[in-house]
Design an enzyme around this catalytic site. Structure first.
Site, PDB file in Angstrom:
ATOM      1  N   ASP A  99       1.443 -14.852  -8.600  1.00 20.51           N
ATOM      2  CA  ASP A  99       0.236 -14.991  -7.573  1.00 20.51           C
ATOM      3  C   ASP A  99      -0.090 -16.251  -7.981  1.00 20.51           C
ATOM      4  O   ASP A  99      -0.308 -16.727  -8.963  1.00 20.51           O
ATOM      5  CB  ASP A  99      -0.754 -13.858  -7.198  1.00 20.51           C
ATOM      6  CG  ASP A  99      -1.373 -13.918  -5.835  1.00 20.51           C
ATOM      7  OD1 ASP A  99      -2.224 -13.155  -5.760  1.00 20.51           O
ATOM      8  OD2 ASP A  99      -0.858 -14.765  -5.156  1.00 20.51           O
ATOM      9  N   ASP A 127      -2.825  -9.251  -8.044  1.00 22.00           N
ATOM     10  CA  ASP A 127      -4.322  -8.598  -8.343  1.00 22.00           C
ATOM     11  C   ASP A 127      -4.810  -7.827  -7.085  1.00 22.00           C
ATOM     12  O   ASP A 127      -5.630  -7.043  -7.067  1.00 22.00           O
ATOM     13  CB  ASP A 127      -5.438  -9.538  -8.637  1.00 22.00           C
ATOM     14  CG  ASP A 127      -5.503 -10.638  -7.680  1.00 22.00           C
ATOM     15  OD1 ASP A 127      -6.480 -11.552  -7.794  1.00 22.00           O
ATOM     16  OD2 ASP A 127      -4.733 -10.810  -6.880  1.00 22.00           O
ATOM     17  N   ASP A 137      -0.445  -6.787  -3.246  1.00 25.08           N
ATOM     18  CA  ASP A 137       0.594  -6.819  -4.525  1.00 25.08           C
ATOM     19  C   ASP A 137       1.099  -5.850  -4.864  1.00 25.08           C
ATOM     20  O   ASP A 137       2.358  -5.503  -5.512  1.00 25.08           O
ATOM     21  CB  ASP A 137      -0.006  -7.762  -5.304  1.00 25.08           C
ATOM     22  CG  ASP A 137      -0.395  -9.159  -5.107  1.00 25.08           C
ATOM     23  OD1 ASP A 137      -1.491  -9.530  -5.770  1.00 25.08           O
ATOM     24  OD2 ASP A 137       0.292  -9.985  -4.441  1.00 25.08           O
TER      25      ASP A 137
END
Lengths: 264, 872
Positions: free
Chosen positions: B329, B595, B599
């Site tokens: 990410d 996080d 996800d």
């Protein structure tokens, strides 16, 4: 062919009003009569009666304002015995029953009302487990199907009636290891075409793996608002050995879920 | 009719609520109906089933079988010591199971302490009165009051809003905040501006919302639910250990059956052959393998924890070492998640730019700090640092996602100003003048073009550009705040800065042959600018957006995934999981970092899911295999290094353990084929497998990563733990040498004791006991040398440092102490059927040990030379 008389069971729980709204919408769409039905065990608490009556009043008003021919019936006794005879006497085509979280579908050793109704009711039966109040009009309906679609006519009438009421899109979902080479089974494709003939938008989707898990993942990832499952045709031994996908999904549903049992 | 399309009254009617909320009694009833408003663990195995699994995996079953054979043999033919052997094998099974279970239980408990997502206390209106309740008590139909700084407890429909602004980042990954209203919306649920979702944050303003879904029925809960239903990939180590144990089982059973047959053919009794076959099986099965694998993984996980990577599942340790692709990410993982003003472009009016940034702003200054939207906070902080003036706010047109600007009316030093900030394309058309040399001049065509070009230039650098403008008024406006005829003040470019350690970590990944792909919910140009800044991409970026991903056929997406400089932008959780699935299907070993709640499914699907410990949501941490305690991407590289070392170390100690099988088998072969007294008893075999071998083997599991481990590509998927090379080295080379040492010592003692060939010896005679003890000592002595040889397959122990692994030295010390107990103490002698041996036996064995090291060092030298020549 469409439903002429629809029963909806109402009780003191708010989820029964969610389910009744499905019945109301189908009654409008099919131009059917609607019966709001409540049955209380003997000696029920006064607050239960009060809440049920409040729900009945609310729904009756709503249905009446929509121009539906609606009646309300309240009886005292065991709903598992009263409802089947009442539905037969009133010549109902379809009964909506709200499944409570403590009623475990497929657990034959338990003796809840839903098990009695599954055995005794001869009409089409829609056992509904509602998890939320926000989507009384589902935009996307997920219909998992086996390779061979049983009771095609009854199933078609119900799904077409439901989807037509809400102008919903229907996704026919099938799990198979052989899908890649052979495509969607013919029975499912022809079922889809029958729905399309009723002006229902139909999508076909496939998946693999554990049935219950795959249905849940599909429903969530594709933002389906309602799942319509067929009642499990597996016997007790089969369910013990091979589990009960319909039971697993309806026990922890990702969205409102209907277990449809075609009439006999 | 959907909840977002309903009018104000219809919302209350549908949800059976009222503007005074529901009654307390109704709330109680609904709580019983819908359950508590909490996220349940989905499909967690009970502690009992997890403990039971430790007793039923393949190697454990093999050991159960061996133990059962021992007990059967003891029942049918007592007095051979097989009862003790069976009990010892059972002890191995139990110790290993409990040890592994405790390790996993402790790491999971550490993670559970991080769980704090849903808010604790919530303001609701019940019976017409505002009260505070636990978030878990919120039910559908509840009228919740939201204020700035609150976390939203459940999915709800807005019925009243006063500049109510939420940040949906925990759910969608998008960092933009959103101002909400109570007007009906025809769009999809997640896109509508009249909905709030559980787990998101109220950035500013206030409002009232009616709850329609709680607990697992919320969007947050659904993601947790599919996270629980995603099938995890089996770790590579798990597959390898299964393969090794199966191979061992085949060798053991085949060996036992083979020697049973041979014994039958040479005319030995059934019972003797049966005992012999059991002995072969027990000699071949490496009873110490499981505890050493478990402890090696546990020690590696402790080392990783010291490097801020908390391991939740022991298998994830080695799985991380085999990873060849990391999907990461952006916000919070590669960046600090702190929007800051990177540049101000205001050639003529910087002071006024600061004034607009500071005053046309809805942040709240509290004792705990600045609270508000991240963009506004950045603008405010920058302006205050530049010394911007304050003023009195007289009016406001709030920020609107459609207008993309905000306007305020201020009195500053007695003068009236309209201050406007917003997107460049929204504010610039309203500007008719700009300052030059202190004078206000009209914006002509060329000036307008210049401003547009500057806006585009700043945007192409990946900056979020905010345009600032103002207008001085002579008097208070009668109606709306006028937004035309503005004077352009400047552009502020904002950026979420990358973490400082990320560029180096990416270089390390590159040299280790690990590819990194960015998958973000943010916009493409922003993502590309960050990627270039940190060195993730070097050339022209290939940006694929989420909506392209959805419509692209899988075959095409697979081809796109092979391209360099690849970035996925505007990705939804479903897109991310889809990409991860395709990469796994393509044969990659994939690690995913993240996080947010969004996800979680991808974290579960990947071979290794890595969540951020500080900024990560509880759903992400629970789905992940590894949690980074410092949110540092660089910690992943350290963890990969440790993970790679684990595979190497496990292979090294398999070599070590397998090597001792041959010196345990050869005595039996000699006994059967040549009629010599049995040189090594079953209890002595056990003394090696479960006693002297254990601690040095454990020490091999603690070997530090070799110096070049991150300069090599990830091991290929086809490379196995147990290879022909490992078996040949263990069985045909090291093992044979050990057998030679053992048998030499055996015959030396027999010869010096006056034994002659084909002479029968009583098993209780001192000479026999000493001879078998000498054989045992031979194995022990050469195993001491073997542990040094096995520290690395190719690197010289002098390069590694003979004393660099102190645990090896401790292991050897314990091995010698145990040998001393067995050989020189009466209890040891009685338990293991041994007798003290002379110093001359040890003197005979020392050269064998030294020569083992010499020969192996020579082999390593030739292997290294050959590898170097191949490279050239």
């Amino acid at each position: 062919m469409s439903y002429r008389k629809i029963f909806s069971v109402v009780n003191e729980h708010t989820v029964s009003t969610v389910i009744a709204r499905y019945a109301v919408s189908m009654a409008v769409s099919c131009k059917a009569e609607l019966v709001l039905y409540a049955a209380h065990g003997e000696g029920s608490d006064e607050s239960i009666l009060r809440h049920t009556e409040r729900h009945l009043d609310h729904l009756f008003t709503e249905a009446f304002e929509l121009g539906i021919h609606v009646t309300r019936i309240t009886e005292i006794g065991n709903i598992g015995k009263l409802l089947p005879s009442r539905a037969q006497a009133e010549k109902a085509d379809l009964v909506f029953y709200p499944l409570m979280s403590y009623e475990r579908y497929g657990a034959d050793l338990q003796r809840h009302a839903v098990h009695q109704l599954l055995r005794a009711i001869s009409t089409d039966l829609a056992v509904v487990r509602a998890v939320g109040m926000a989507k009384p009009h589902p935009a996307h309906i997920l219909v998992p199907l086996a390779r061979v679609v049983g009771d095609k006519e009854r199933r078609l009438m119900f799904i077409a009636g439901l989807a037509g009421s809400f102008h919903s899109r229907v996704t026919l979902f099938h799990l198979s290891a052989e899908l890649d080479t052979k495509g969607m089974p013919d029975d499912i494709t022809s079922f889809g075409k029958l729905l399309q003939q009723q002006n229902i938008t139909v999508l076909e989707r496939s998946g693999r793996g554990d049935i219950g898990k795959s249905i849940t993942v599909e429903a969530i990832t594709r933002h389906n608002d309602l799942i319509v499952l067929g009642a499990s045709e597996r016997g007790l031994l089969q369910r013990l050995l091979f589990s009960n996908p319909a039971g697993d999904v309806i026990h922890q549903p990702p969205c409102n879920t209907i277990l449809f049992r075609p009439g006999r | 009719m959907r909840i977002q399309t309903l009018s104000h009254d219809e919302v209350f009617s549908t949800l059976l609520s009222t503007p005074q909320g529901i009654t307390a009694e109704e709330a109680t009833r609904r709580r019983a109906e819908y359950g508590p408003n909490e996220i349940r663990e989905v499909h967690t195995r009970s502690m009992f089933s997890r403990l039971a699994a430790q007793f039923t995996h393949f190697l454990a079953l093999l050991l159960w079988f061996a133990a059962a054979l021992c007990f059967l043999s003891e029942y049918l033919h007592p007095g051979e010591g097989l009862l003790r052997l069976g009990i010892a094998i059972l002890a191995v099974i139990f110790i290993n199971a409990i040890f592994t279970f405790i390790q996993e239980y402790r790491t999971e408990k550490a993670i559970e302490e991080l769980r704090k997502m849903l808010p604790f206390r919530v303001a609701v209106i019940r019976n017409g009165t505002e009260i505070e309740v636990d978030a878990v008590e919120v039910v559908p139909g509840d009228l919740v009051v939201l204020r700035e700084g609150d976390k939203v407890p459940a999915d709800a429909r807005v019925v009243q809003a006063s500049r109510l602004t939420v940040n949906n980042a925990p759910l969608t990954g998008e960092s933009d905040s959103r101002t909400l209203s109570d007007t009906p919306c025809e769009g999809e649920l997640l896109d509508c501006g009249n909905m709030v979702f559980a787990g998101t944050l109220v950035v500013s303003g206030s409002g009232q919302v009616v709850v329609y879904a709680t607990g697992m029925a919320t969007e947050f809960g659904k993601i947790a639910q599919i996270t629980g239903k995603v099938v995890e990939e089996v770790s590579p180590l798990h597959l390898e250990i299964t393969r090794v144990t199966r191979m061992v089982a085949i060798i053991a059973v085949a060996g036992g059956a083979g020697f049973f047959l041979i014994g039958s053919l040479v005319g030995r009794s059934f019972w003797d052959n049966f005992l012999f076959a059991i002995g072969i099986i027990i000699a071949t099965v490496p009873e110490g393998l499981l505890p050493t694998v478990t402890l090696s993984l546990a020690m590696a996980s402790r080392r990783m924890a010291r490097r801020n990577a908390l391991v939740k599942s022991l298998n994830a340790v080695e799985a991380l070492g085999s990873v060849d692709l990391i999907c990461t990410d952006k916000t919070g993982t590669l960046t600090q998640n702190l929007m800051t003003v990177k540049t101000l472009w205001s050639p003529e009016d910087p002071a006024m730019s600061g004034t607009v940034a500071r005053l046309c702003n809805n942040v709240t200054v509290t004792q705990q700090g600045i609270k508000g939207d991240p963009t506004e906070t950045a603008l405010y902080n920058y302006a205050v640092e530049q010394g911007a003036v304050t003023g009195e706010r007289l009016g406001e047109i709030p920020f609107d996602a459609d207008r993309k600007r905000m306007a305020t009316l201020h009195r500053i030093d007695g003068k009236l100003f309209v201050l406007i900030k917003g997107a460049g394309e929204s504010v610039l058309p309203l500007c008719t003048s700009r300052k030059k040399a202190g004078l206000s001049i009209p914006i002509d065509t060329s000036a307008a073009a210049e401003l547009k070009e500057m806006l585009q230039t700043m945007a192409s650098e990946g900056l979020r550009v905010i345009a600032l403008a103002y207008r001085e008024l002579d008097q208070l406006p009668e109606g709306e705040i006028p937004e035309e005829g503005l004077t352009f003040a400047g552009f502020m470019g904002l950026l979420d800065p990358p973490r400082p350690e990320v560029p180096q970590a990416l270089k390390d990944c590159h040299s280790a042959g690990i590819r990194v792909i960015m998958i973000t919910g943010d916009a493409g140009p922003t993502a590309a600018a960050i990627a270039r800044d940190i060195g993730l991409i070097t050339g022209e970026p290939v940006i694929i957006e989420g909506r392209e991903c959805v419509s692209m056929p899988d075959e095409q997406l697979r081809e796109e995934l092979k391209k360099d400089n690849l970035i996925f932008a505007r990705m939804s959780p479903q897109n991310k999981m889809h990409v991860v699935s395709l990469l796994i299907e393509g044969g990659h070993r994939v690690a995913v970092t993240g996080d947010g709640v969004n996800d979680a499914p991808a974290l579960k699907k990947a071979h290794v899911g890595i969540a951020m410990g500080l900024a990560g949501t509880s759903v992400a941490r629970e789905a992940a295999d590894i949690v980074l305690l410092d949110d540092n991407f660089a910690s992943i590289v350290h963890a990969i290094e440790e993970g790679r070392a684990v595979f190497e170390n496990i292979r090294n100690f398999i070599t070590y353990i397998f090597a001792s099988n041959i010196p345990e088998l050869i005595p039996y072969i000699g006994y059967i084929l040549f009629g010599i007294p049995l040189p090594l008893t079953i209890m002595q075999i056990l003394a090696v497998d479960l006693g002297t071998d254990m601690f040095p083997a454990l020490a091999l599991g603690a070997e530090k990563p070799s110096p070049d481990i991150m300069q090599r590509p990830p091991r290929p998927k086809s490379e196995h733990l147990l290879t022909r090379g490992v078996l040949m080295r263990a069985y045909l080379y090291l093992g044979l040498w050990e057998a030679l040492a053992g048998m030499s010592a055996y015959f030396y003692v027999l010869h010096t004791g006056g034994w002659s060939w084909s002479q029968t010896l009583a098993t209780t005679s001192t000479l026999y006991l000493q001879a078998t003890t000498a054989c045992l000592a031979g194995i022990i002595m050469t195993q001491i040398a073997n542990v040094f040889a096995c520290r690395s397959p190719n690197i010289s122990i002098f390069t590694l440092g003979i004393f660099s692994n102190r645990l090896v030295l401790a292991g050897i010390a314990s091995e010698l102490l145990l040998a001393a107990f067995i050989i020189y103490t009466p209890p040891g002698n009685a338990l293991f059927a041994c007798a003290p041996i002379a110093a001359s036996v040890w003197l005979l064995l020392i050269p064998f040990a030294i020569l083992l090291i010499v020969i192996d060092e020579s082999r390593k030298y030739f292997v290294r030379r050959s590898a170097a020549q191949t490279k050239v």
